[in-house]
Write a protein that holds these residues in place. Structure first.
Motif, short mmCIF file in Angstrom:
data_model
loop_
_atom_site.label_atom_id
_atom_site.label_comp_id
_atom_site.label_asym_id
_atom_site.label_seq_id
_atom_site.Cartn_x
_atom_site.Cartn_y
_atom_site.Cartn_z
N PHE A 203 -7.42 9.85 65.69
CA PHE A 203 -8.66 9.50 66.27
C PHE A 203 -9.25 8.21 65.96
O PHE A 203 -8.91 7.95 64.88
CB PHE A 203 -9.84 10.66 65.66
N VAL A 204 -9.28 7.33 67.35
CA VAL A 204 -9.20 6.03 67.23
C VAL A 204 -10.55 5.47 67.84
O VAL A 204 -11.12 5.88 69.04
CB VAL A 204 -8.07 5.57 68.02
N VAL A 205 -11.12 4.68 67.10
CA VAL A 205 -12.48 3.99 67.68
C VAL A 205 -11.75 2.50 68.02
O VAL A 205 -11.04 1.63 67.31
CB VAL A 205 -13.69 3.73 66.68
N ALA A 206 -11.91 2.27 69.16
CA ALA A 206 -11.44 1.16 69.87
C ALA A 206 -12.66 0.01 70.08
O ALA A 206 -13.67 0.29 70.30
CB ALA A 206 -10.81 1.37 71.28
N GLU A 207 -12.21 -1.42 69.75
CA GLU A 207 -13.11 -2.35 70.04
C GLU A 207 -13.43 -2.50 71.61
O GLU A 207 -12.39 -2.04 72.35
CB GLU A 207 -12.43 -3.71 69.42
N GLU A 208 -14.69 -3.06 71.86
CA GLU A 208 -15.07 -3.06 73.36
C GLU A 208 -14.04 -3.70 74.14
O GLU A 208 -13.75 -4.87 73.81
CB GLU A 208 -16.70 -3.58 73.19
N GLY A 209 -13.85 -3.23 75.21
CA GLY A 209 -12.82 -3.80 76.19
C GLY A 209 -11.41 -3.77 75.75
O GLY A 209 -10.48 -4.51 76.58
N ALA A 210 -11.10 -3.26 74.66
CA ALA A 210 -9.66 -3.00 74.41
C ALA A 210 -8.93 -2.26 75.35
O ALA A 210 -9.21 -1.60 76.10
CB ALA A 210 -9.61 -2.61 73.00
N ASP A 211 -7.63 -2.46 75.33
CA ASP A 211 -6.84 -1.97 76.30
C ASP A 211 -6.21 -0.64 75.65
O ASP A 211 -5.25 -0.58 74.78
CB ASP A 211 -5.47 -2.92 76.60
N LEU A 212 -7.00 0.42 75.94
CA LEU A 212 -6.76 1.64 75.38
C LEU A 212 -5.07 2.22 75.59
O LEU A 212 -4.45 2.95 74.57
CB LEU A 212 -7.50 2.58 75.88
N ALA A 213 -4.60 1.82 77.04
CA ALA A 213 -3.26 2.29 77.20
C ALA A 213 -2.16 1.75 76.12
O ALA A 213 -1.33 2.38 75.67
CB ALA A 213 -2.79 2.19 78.65
N ARG A 214 -2.40 0.45 76.01
CA ARG A 214 -1.43 -0.41 75.07
C ARG A 214 -1.68 0.21 73.71
O ARG A 214 -0.90 0.33 72.92
CB ARG A 214 -1.85 -1.66 74.94
N ILE A 215 -2.84 0.64 73.04
CA ILE A 215 -3.23 1.02 71.71
C ILE A 215 -2.58 2.36 71.59
O ILE A 215 -1.73 2.45 70.63
CB ILE A 215 -4.83 1.27 71.64
N GLU A 216 -2.66 3.28 72.41
CA GLU A 216 -2.12 4.37 72.60
C GLU A 216 -0.36 4.16 72.44
O GLU A 216 0.24 5.02 71.82
CB GLU A 216 -2.32 5.39 73.56
N ARG A 217 -0.20 3.44 73.23
CA ARG A 217 1.53 3.30 73.16
C ARG A 217 1.91 2.64 71.88
O ARG A 217 3.17 3.27 71.32
CB ARG A 217 1.83 2.44 74.40
N GLU A 218 1.19 1.79 71.58
CA GLU A 218 1.60 1.11 70.07
C GLU A 218 1.60 1.90 68.92
O GLU A 218 2.53 2.11 68.08
CB GLU A 218 0.87 -0.12 69.98
N ILE A 219 0.52 3.05 69.05
CA ILE A 219 0.63 4.13 68.10
C ILE A 219 1.92 4.79 67.79
O ILE A 219 2.58 5.10 67.18
CB ILE A 219 -0.81 4.79 68.01
N LYS A 220 1.79 5.33 69.33
CA LYS A 220 3.17 6.55 69.45
C LYS A 220 4.41 6.10 69.50
O LYS A 220 5.43 6.69 68.98
CB LYS A 220 3.05 7.03 71.05
N GLU A 221 4.48 4.62 69.52
CA GLU A 221 6.05 4.25 69.35
C GLU A 221 6.34 3.44 67.96
O GLU A 221 7.24 2.94 67.59
CB GLU A 221 6.09 2.94 70.39
N MET A 222 5.18 3.59 67.15
CA MET A 222 5.34 2.84 65.85
C MET A 222 6.51 3.47 65.03
O MET A 222 6.44 4.70 64.56
CB MET A 222 4.16 2.84 65.17
N PRO A 223 7.37 2.72 64.72
CA PRO A 223 8.87 3.40 63.85
C PRO A 223 8.22 3.88 62.45
O PRO A 223 7.18 3.23 61.89
CB PRO A 223 9.67 2.41 63.68
N ASN A 224 8.74 4.96 62.03
CA ASN A 224 8.54 5.46 60.78
C ASN A 224 7.33 6.32 60.75
O ASN A 224 7.16 7.39 60.42
CB ASN A 224 8.45 4.81 59.59
N TYR A 225 6.17 5.70 61.33
CA TYR A 225 4.82 6.30 61.17
C TYR A 225 4.92 7.33 62.16
O TYR A 225 4.18 8.50 61.87
CB TYR A 225 3.83 5.31 61.29
N PHE A 226 5.10 7.30 63.63
CA PHE A 226 4.66 7.98 64.44
C PHE A 226 5.86 8.41 65.61
O PHE A 226 5.76 9.26 66.20
CB PHE A 226 3.47 7.42 65.52
N ALA A 227 6.85 7.32 65.66
CA ALA A 227 8.03 7.48 66.74
C ALA A 227 8.52 8.93 66.78
O ALA A 227 8.84 9.46 67.69
CB ALA A 227 8.82 6.29 66.70
#
Lengths: 329, 329
Positions: A203-227
């Protein structure tokens, strides 16, 4: 009744959990909280206890029977506990599994040479889950272990989300895959990959105007933690996060599935599970029970580093052996 | 590796369960089975062990490290264990909860004065369930305990059915009431009557021409055993009984539901559960693990009666403290 005098070193979530647990145990009293912050800035719940600076601890050696050390495993405990064990019996919840042997050695050296008892890695994992792995392995030598965590908040994964650019706040839940748990409970002894055991929900609170697609991708691809996991990401408002995700629930299951019989024809399943509204309060409750054991062991002349494996269960209880046999056996 | 030399006194279901468990533990060997029957009539599974008459046990004191006593709690163990503890370290599964204090005293007297260790009331209830009640009570002093048994075969209730006139054979299953278990797991802390916790299901083979209505009524109205429960009775053929109800499955749950927090606002649920295809083989496996502990304690000079509460978990394991910390903590 002479009370066991407790000190708490470090006053975050876990320190507060320990403080609450002391209130549930009539043979214990909190003497003081020791902090690296300015003591005047730290408000505690216990009216007749004081807040001291960490540097004052060594002046309190005759006022405290057991120091419960509530720092983090990464950098706090490896420094604090060997130091505090010179002057106090200690309890901690060191949870970096891979580093336990070297941590044990360092604490043992300090505690042994100063005549104190230090019980390390107390809590639920390591702690109660470890105990259940041990008991179940001894009873069913021919079997397979499974540990599932959750549903619960992982602080490490939540922190990892919050470090991503454009993320204002976030919480991550670790959730066991129900179908995997069922297979294990049914004695099917499945081989399970990381992905097959747990899913991760963010559950993520993004800053105003942030690129949500990039945040989601960075989370899902994070090695060890989420990938290595199936991860879902929900963007919510700060209000929703505070309203629905402020707690620190956790839990999990330790299951051992074993075989017995002349031809190994019988399945035997042992399961230990926790469902916790508050992870730090539960962990604090375990620490306090082991503080009682540390105090008793020290009084009987024992010293050195110990783990939950070394402590006879009766040592944790306020009741006598006779009462325990009568009421609980 | 010098093996721990085990004797089994009494060779019924439990004795055979112990024998199977020894096969799963590479540091143990079965030396002999001691029986009140004619030794020539007792066939055992272990080819390199012998069957002796019970009276020969006292000639084997230097050949056996631990005697696992597998008699019944009503009349066998109270006589056998104080007697055997004169010559051997002993393990038993005495399970008459109300009589544990006097039994403990009798065994302690014999074991202490003869320099032996006797661990009493080992198994799953008493035993692993007791341990879990103790741990959970120490961690959550403010809470409520629930124990559910089953689904499983109750030998005592099956025997009670078989004593009824016109009954040729019978098996009784104790079954937890699912909705009650769910309430407890949800932290609702219900007050539960005997009837609300368990139901009893009976499978009965009647003699030809027997009055089935009377048998059913006698079962359902039997005081202590069935009158306080919702009981169902199924009449089946001997063939069906043998085909579908020959096993001795059992299990159950120990749940503690506690509160923590400054205002006791958080629920914490600890649950331990067993799902056993074979009750005697599981019980036997627990007895064997505690035999290892008894042997070690005796070698270190400890003597007297003990319970599972007194035994540090590490004592049960073949592994060293270092291995346990590395692999299981």
């Amino acid at each position: 009744m002479e009370k066991i005098r407790i000190g708490i070193a470090g006053y975050g979530n876990l320190g507060r959990g320990v403080e609450c647990a002391i209130m549930n145990n009539p043979d214990m009293e909190l003497i003081g909280v020791f902090t690296r912050r300015n003591p005047a800035d730290v408000k505690i719940l216990t009216s007749n206890a004081n807040v001291y600076s960490m540097a004052e601890a060594d002046k309190m050696t005759d006022k405290i029977d057991v120091m419960i050390v509530c720092g983090g495993s990464a950098t706090d405990l490896p420094v604090q506990v060997p130091e505090l064990a010179k002057n106090f019996n200690t309890i901690d919840s060191f949870d970096t599994h891979a580093k336990i042997p070297e941590y044990f050695a360092a604490v043992d050296k300090s505690a042994s040479s100063n005549g104190h008892v230090s019980i390390i890695s107390v809590g639920w994992d390591p702690g109660m889950f470890s105990l259940n792995r041990l008991y179940a392995n001894c009873i069913l030598p021919n079997g397979k272990d499974y540990t599932f965590w959750g549903k619960g908040v992982s602080q490490g994964h939540s922190d990892a989300i919050r470090r991503i650019e454009g993320v204002k706040n976030g919480k991550q839940y670790t959730i066991p895959v129900e179908s995997a748990v069922e297979k294990v409970r049914n004695g099917e002894n499945p081989e399970l990959s990381t992905r097959q055991k747990h899913i991760r929900e963010c559950f993520v609170v993004a800053e105003e105007g942030a690129d949500l697609a990039r945040i989601e991708r960075e989370i899902k691809e994070m090695p060890n933690y989420f990938a290595d996991y199936d991860t879902t990401v929900h963007f919510i408002t700060e209000e929703e996060l505070i309203k629905n995700h402020s707690g620190l629930p956790h839990g999990g299951f330790v299951i051992r599935s074993g075989k017995t019989g002349a031809s190994m024809e019988n399945n035997q399943i042992i399961e230990y599970s926790l469902k916790l509204d508050s992870n730090p309060e539960f962990t604090g409750s375990v620490l306090v029970a082991y503080a009682r054991a540390a105090h008793r062991l020290a009084k009987s002349g024992v010293c050195g580093a110990k783990t939950v494996f070394d402590i006879a269960p009766a040592m944790l209880s306020l009741k006598s052996g006779e009462e325990l046999r009568h009421e609980m056996l």
